[in-house]
Design an enzyme around this catalytic site. Structure first.
Site, short mmCIF file in Angstrom:
data_model
loop_
_atom_site.label_atom_id
_atom_site.label_comp_id
_atom_site.label_asym_id
_atom_site.label_seq_id
_atom_site.Cartn_x
_atom_site.Cartn_y
_atom_site.Cartn_z
CB CYS A 1 -24.84 71.76 -92.00
SG CYS A 1 -24.61 70.26 -91.91
NE ARG B 1 -25.70 76.89 -87.76
CZ ARG B 1 -27.10 76.93 -87.63
NH1 ARG B 1 -27.60 78.07 -87.20
NH2 ARG B 1 -28.09 75.92 -88.11
CD1 TRP C 1 -22.08 68.45 -86.20
CD2 TRP C 1 -23.74 67.38 -86.72
NE1 TRP C 1 -22.17 67.77 -84.93
CE2 TRP C 1 -23.20 67.02 -85.52
CE3 TRP C 1 -24.84 66.48 -87.46
CZ2 TRP C 1 -24.06 65.73 -84.60
CZ3 TRP C 1 -25.41 65.48 -86.69
CH2 TRP C 1 -25.11 65.32 -85.39
CG ASN D 1 -27.45 73.75 -93.71
OD1 ASN D 1 -26.40 73.65 -94.36
ND2 ASN D 1 -27.64 74.77 -93.19
N GLY D 2 -29.47 69.63 -93.97
CA GLY D 2 -30.57 68.77 -93.87
C GLY D 2 -30.34 67.45 -94.25
CD GLU E 1 -28.74 72.11 -68.65
OE1 GLU E 1 -29.40 71.24 -69.17
OE2 GLU E 1 -28.15 73.15 -69.05
CD GLU F 1 -23.87 70.58 -73.43
OE1 GLU F 1 -24.34 70.25 -74.61
OE2 GLU F 1 -24.59 71.36 -72.58
CG HIS G 1 -34.18 52.48 -56.61
ND1 HIS G 1 -34.56 51.39 -55.65
CD2 HIS G 1 -34.54 53.58 -56.06
CE1 HIS G 1 -35.38 51.88 -54.87
NE2 HIS G 1 -35.53 53.34 -55.00
CE LYS H 1 -26.50 78.02 -78.84
NZ LYS H 1 -26.53 77.51 -77.35
#
Ligand code: G6P
Length: 613
Positions: free
Chosen positions: A2, A27, A79, A105-106, A486, A493, A509, A608
């Site tokens: 957000c 973001r 978001w 936000n939060g 990575e 993504e 395995h 982000k």
């Protein structure tokens, strides 16, 4: 995640708010909205999807000639957490009277009980969000003083917030506050900009104030008054933004990600500059705030982070063990405070975070501080919460990273970790000569990365051959194992291909059961110890019909012969090889995603900077 923008000044607020939101698009978000006051009423425009949809909606709401009349307002990119990304769930949210608007936000963790209490008093909620509860709570407490109402409401809230609030009853004023979610105030000439991220401020001013947790500010066009939640005035310093606004432009590249991949030789030079001492065969990292004796007394290094930063920590683990003979381990930041981390005063905890705002990493920092560990931050964003709370650490100097998928921050993180391990190694087992040799290896990193970037066209051609695959397995050993993780993360993504990273020995395995004709296996088979075993694993995959893309050391004909395709990495120390190898995988992921027509810089569902748990 957000984003918040607030503006109060002499210019047309709606266009400034929308431009500010555009600067925060990187973001990651899925709906947007804004609120202004006009003719004594709050007017809200919201839209699911991108800021461009909000901009269209705002134009319908306010014909252009009315834009210039509006001098303040608040805006938000959301978001989704509580409720899907619909128009009704988008911020701003109003209180029951419709006189107060809030962006947030939060997460308000106790919103259910607060909502039930307010519903019992007759409040009607329109959305599924936790935020709407906070706007109603403020309205419920309002008694002619917006600042006090916000203060009172925040005292009842559990969780995290960065907020901006306006009321028709108190025009020309924005109240903003933070706890666990950043708020920056930009001080302009007769205007003030509020934002959750300096990126939305820098076109207006370089002079900023960062709010601390539990700060609440009364903002007008030409004044900022900051108090704590008990109404006691607090002083916060004015800082200068060290931010080149060209970093927020694509500079001729099709995407920020491609630009940032290409910036790596430069960002790595910046991360290394002035930090290697060839005479002593060591590194100069003054931000670590440690004497050689402190370093010699450190028993264990614990690295914490999330996502890509977790992966750089995994490489750091190898580096501290190999170079400094020090017990090192990586812990997922999200788990750190929920298990019983065995941490003592002789432990060095390194919190790795590009943004310096990741909620889980920040919580791990607080837990480690609580347990008395020696805590350091490894952040990119100067002045970020983790950088400030750790008090000591090392900045990456990678420059602003806009693309959601982290590239240049990752390679700078690994490089700085190698320099930290070198410094620690010199306080332990490394001789001066060994230190000098390794310092030369670090110095060469930017040039090694340049050589990989020169292969961009070749990597794009390789990507053409594999872009239709729906599954990919990345395998590696030693310090290349985290690079395999990575590489898989980067590919999934941005291209949405199902990709997994495994230690080369682990494939048999379980995951090998998934291999069939044509499955893509990307083998990190650089010429480092263990290569022959990785080549053996490649043979096992080939025997099951997999197609193998090998990342190999330049000129290694033996390895090249086994592979269907290769990307060559210059020969270098195994720990250093992690960096150019990661760059090759970044380019591969980029080109595959581009061929598949994906939205590379803002992949679906991703953010982000993840400021919620
Ligand atoms: C998000 C981003 C990742 C990043 C992770 C940790 O998930 O999408 O790219 O690696 O957060 O972020 P940090 O800022 O703490 O490095």
């Amino acid at each position: 995640m957000c984003g918040i923008v607030g503006y109060i000044g002499k210019s047309a607020a709606p266009s400034i708010l929308i431009n500010g939101l555009r600067r925060l698009e990187y973001r990651g978000y899925d709906s947007a909205g804004l609120a202004i006051v006009e003719d004594g009423k709050i007017i809200v425009a919201k839209a699911p999807g991108k800021v461009v949809s909000l901009s269209d909606r705002a134009r319908d709401t306010w014909p252009t000639e009315r834009f210039s009349q509006v001098s303040y307002g608040i805006a938000h990119t959301r978001w989704a957490t509580h409720g899907p990304p619909t128009e009704v769930n988008a911020h701003p949210h109003l209180d029951q009277s419709g006189d107060i608007a809030l962006v947030h936000n939060g997460i308000i963790e106790n919103y259910r009980s607060l909502r039930a209490r307010l519903e019992a008093k007759g409040h009607l909620f329109l959305s599924e969000t936790d935020t709407e509860v906070l706007s109603h709570l403020i309205g419920d407490r309002y008694d002619g003083n917006l600042f006090q109402a916000v203060c009172d409401a925040l005292h009842q809230v559990e969780g995290t917030f960065g907020i901006a609030v306006i009321s028709v009853k108190e025009p020309g004023k924005i109240i903003t506050a933070r706890r666990g979610s950043p708020i920056v105030l930009g001080i302009g000439e007769g205007e003030t900009i509020i934002a959750s991220d300096a990126a939305a401020i820098l076109t207006h001013t370089q002079r900023v104030i960062y709010l601390d947790d539990n700060d609440i500010a009364i903002v007008t066009a030409d004044s900022i008054e900051i108090r704590d939640l008990h109404n006691v005035p607090v002083n916060r310093e004015v800082a200068e933004l060290d931010f080149d606004s060209s970093a927020a432009e694509k500079g001729g590249f099709a995407h920020f990600m491609l630009k940032e991949i290409h910036e790596q030789p430069e960002s790595l030079r910046n991360a290394i500059r002035g930090r290697l001492d060839f005479n002593l065969g060591s590194s100069v990292l003054s931000g670590m705030g440690t004497s050689p004796r402190d370093l010699a007394e450190i028993n264990r290094v614990v690295l914490v982070g999330c996502g890509t930063s977790l992966h750089s920590g995994l490489i750091g683990e190898y580096a501290f063990e190999d170079l400094a003979d020090t017990h090192a381990e990586v812990q997922q930041a999200a788990e750190f405070r929920y298990r019983n981390p065995i941490i003592s005063r002789s432990d060095l905890v390194i919190a790795i975070s590009q943004s310096g705002e990741t909620a889980d990493t920040l919580a791990a920092v607080r837990e480690a501080n609580q347990k008395g560990a020696f805590v350091m931050g490894l952040c990119n964003v100067v002045g970020s919460t983790i950088a400030r709370e750790t008090g000591r650490g090392i900045y990456l100097h990678a420059g602003p990273e806009i693309s959601v998928a982290s590239t240049k921050a990752f390679t700078c993180q690994v490089t700085v970790l190698l320099m930290m391990a070198l410094k620690m190694g010199r306080s332990r087992r490394f001789s001066r000569q060994e230190g000098m040799d390794f310092a030369r290896q670090i110095e060469a990193i930017p040039a090694l990365v340049e050589q990989v970037i020169l292969q961009n066209d070749h990597i794009a051609a390789v990507a053409e051959r594999y872009a239709k695959n729906e599954h990919a397995f990345f395998i590696g050993r030693g310090p290349l194992y985290p690079v395999a993780l990575e590489g898989a993360l980067k590919l999934k993504e941005i291209s949405y291909i199902h990709a997994e990273g495994y230690h080369a020995a682990e494939l048999k395995h379980g995951p090998i059961a998934l291999l069939e004709n044509g499955t893509l296996v990307i083998a990190l088979a650089n010429d480092i110890p263990g290569k022959d075993k990785t080549l053996g694993n490649v043979e096992e995959c080939k025997a099951r019909g997999a197609r193998i893309l090998g990342i190999i050391t330049a000129g290694d004909h033996e390895a090249a012969e086994i592979m269907d395709d290769v990307i060559e990495i210059p020969a270098c120390h195994p720990l250093v090889a992690t960096i150019p190898t990661a760059v090759a995988l970044q380019l591969l992921a980029y080109h595959i995603a581009n061929i598949r027509g994906c939205e590379i810089d803002q992949p679906r569902n991703l953010a982000k900077s993840v400021t919620v748990e």
